[in-house]
Design an enzyme around this catalytic site. Sequence first.
Site, PDB file in Angstrom:
ATOM      1  N   ASP A  49       0.836  -1.196   0.000  1.00 11.45           N
ATOM      2  CA  ASP A  49       0.000   0.000   0.000  1.00 11.45           C
ATOM      3  C   ASP A  49       0.878   1.256   0.000  1.00 11.45           C
ATOM      4  OD1 ASP A  49      -1.885   1.946   0.286  1.00 11.45           O
ATOM      5  OD2 ASP A  49      -2.938   0.989   1.952  1.00 11.45           O
TER       6      ASP A  49
ATOM      7  N   ASP B 257      -1.485   5.230  -6.668  1.00  5.56           N
ATOM      8  CA  ASP B 257      -1.840   4.382  -5.536  1.00  5.56           C
ATOM      9  C   ASP B 257      -1.862   2.897  -5.898  1.00  5.56           C
ATOM     10  OD1 ASP B 257      -2.818   3.458  -3.115  1.00  5.56           O
ATOM     11  OD2 ASP B 257      -4.902   3.847  -3.656  1.00  5.56           O
TER      12      ASP B 257
END
Length: 413
Positions: free
Chosen positions: A103, A285
């Site tokens: 992440d 992301d």
Amino acid sequence: MVTTSVFSLLSALTVAALPHVVVDKAPISHSLSRRLNAGVSVRHIAEMDRARARALKSRGSASRPPMERAAVGSPDPVPNNPLVAYVVAGIGTPPTNYTLLVDTASPLTWIGANKRYVPSNSSKEAGQEVVIGDLISGIHGTGEGFFDTITLGDLTVKAQFIGVSLTEFDFNGGLDGVLGIGPIDLSSDSGFSSSGHPTVTNNAFIQDLIPSDEVGMYFLPTTSSPIADGQQTFGGVDPSFLTSLFTTVPITSTAPSKEFIGIDQAISYGTPDATILRSTAGVVDSGTTLILIASDAFALYQKATGATLDENTGLLRLPASQYNTLESLFFDISGTTFEFTSNAQIFPRVFNERIGGDNESIYLIVTDLGSPSGEGLDFINGLTFLQRFYTVYNSQTPSFGIATTPFTTAETN
Ligand SMILES: *[C@@H]1O[C@H](CO)[C@@H](O)[C@H](O)[C@H]1NC(C)=O
Ligand SMILES: *[C@@H]1O[C@H](CO)[C@@H](O)[C@H](O)[C@H]1NC(C)=O
Ligand SMILES: *[C@@H]1O[C@H](CO)[C@@H](O)[C@H](O)[C@H]1NC(C)=O
């Protein structure tokens, strides 16, 4: 072979003669995998990504509404990230392996979802509580902070701050937690904060294991799942995957994107000057599957492609016969134009049925962010974007770099 030996000999001589000269450290790479999460929970993948977009926006804002709490123990399955990038990390001495979602929007590494933490003699309690969860499925509960050794391939970082969940729960179909390699969040009131503790990348640099405080990521577009065809490189990039120089830009100064790997970018469709999104801030992301663009830009994209919104998948759909009418998107990052071909814009057709679609259609991976442009987070370049490029995040400068690979324009989907 001869060259290597001579080089080694010279290095050894140099070191012997000048004991204070530090031999250059090299970046350290290890394998990065991807998996399309199966089952009912990957339906409406657009809605799943929009939930994450809302969480990113609220987390990066001054006024933070509380994160939603996940329905632990409820019969409804916890929503999964549709497509996950993950690594195997060893934690402890000797290491226990955990499979962790990568992440780039979180600085916190945590474990304990599907596999309990095994304390060893390298673990030390931090005396600090952490929030366990992720931006799609919400908060799962609290955890305890530990410092422990973490091993990623040939990289072994000591005293890494790790959140350990107090309860086990199903997370992304068997993943054990998250490897958070995003910018450090200094405010401790937000969910998933690392309270300023350095990430694995930061610690590897502080501990003098890698030459720079940066992490590179490389994937290739693929029609297999799961597949371990990517590479994560701490302390630099692997030039063997590059087909261009890097375009390097500072992290944007616009809130809330500046809290993440935020950049300024313009997008056009068909030709580089047919703008659908004026230069604006957004986020790169690894925890998002699709490319999300502000609703006004999305409306222009939908009109230009002639695609219709499909109820089952939540994605734009075109009959297969219209695939050849699709034109390239162009991402303008600081004056460099990155072409994103029609093939890059479609979901891999072999997976259509897995996401609730049919095999006579093509589904577009560019979708609606769910809010208008001008709010400081007007796009998200998710995994389906990242797999067409080599990207690197430097947390010291701080900056983001992007280059093309042999697979940027590949016809794989
Ligand atoms: C614990 O640490 C010591 C010294 O660091 C080491 O020799 C030993 O093998 C470790 N024990 C285990 C179970 O790993
Ligand atoms: C842990 O993972 C690494 C890397 O995938 C592997 O080489 C090693 O054998 C694994 N260790 C165990 C105990 O499974
Ligand atoms: C689509 O699916 C049907 C039924 O599952 C199958 O018979 C057909 O061959 C598939 N067509 C393509 C183009 O894959």
